[in-house]
Design a protein around this motif. Structure first.
Motif: not given
Length: 201
Positions: A135-148, A160-175
């Motif tokens: 549920e955390t929204a604000a995080r200290p500094g900037i945290t980049h994350q990628q999910v493979w 509000e963004e929704r993503f469906e990922l399958g094998a081999g897909d990679c999602l980049a985001m800022v937390l």
């Protein structure tokens, strides 16, 4: 061994609660935070933090993520073993595994603990039907994350963004918003998380 067997045969590593306890205490002391101050910063009650620091609680991933945010570190940091001399190689037998008591998801810290690098790599085995909502929204500094995604399927909701990922897909985001992970399939999923955090300004 397949990922279903990995979940079934995994048992909580001896001393993992004590390791988390020591890490939380050390980080809180290093930042000069009282129990009350950390409770206010994290949204975790003072009594729960006290139980965690004594190794008398098995906190969920959601609780630990709130604590990590209040301490200004990533969730993976709370599982690191204290290392007198950080080494650039992380051997498989030394990589810490932990299972969330709420969702059953199994996470493994892949990166060398304590090594001075802004990058952290975590492997996750996510049970069929499991869901975890941070549920955390604000995080200290900037945290980049990628999910493979390595095996299976996961759904990720970032704000509000929704993503469906399958094998081999990679999602980049800022937390910078609440995030939810869900495995809608009838079999476990396995994915790799790469985290790069910049310190607060």
């Amino acid at each position: 061994m397949d990922i279903t067997s990995s979940i079934q045969e995994f048992s909580l590593a001896p001393g993992i609660n004590e390791r988390i306890a020591a890490c939380v205490r050390e980080l809180r002391d290093r930042r000069g935070l009282s129990l009350e101050a950390l409770a206010e910063a994290s949204g975790v009650s003072r009594s729960m933090i006290s139980l965690i620091e004594r190794g008398e609680s098995s906190p969920t991933a959601v609780v630990l993520e709130r604590l990590a945010t209040g301490l200004g570190v990533s969730l993976a940091t709370l599982f690191e073993a204290p290392a007198a001399t950080p080494h650039p190689v992380s051997r498989r037998p030394d990589q810490v595994e932990w299972r969330d008591p709420a969702s059953g998801y199994l996470r493994r810290n892949v990166s060398p603990g304590g090594f001075p690098s802004p990058i952290q790599i975590v492997e996750v085995v996510f049970p069929a039907g499991a869901r975890v909502a941070y549920e955390t929204a604000a995080r200290p500094g900037i945290t980049h994350q990628q999910v493979w995604v390595l095996e299976g399927t996961i759904k990720v909701v970032l704000g509000e963004e929704r993503f469906e990922l399958g094998a081999g897909d990679c999602l980049a985001m800022v937390l910078d918003r609440p995030i939810t992970y869900h495995n809608p399939a009838a079999k476990p999923a396995r994915y790799c998380v790469v985290i790069v955090a910049s310190p607060p300004a």
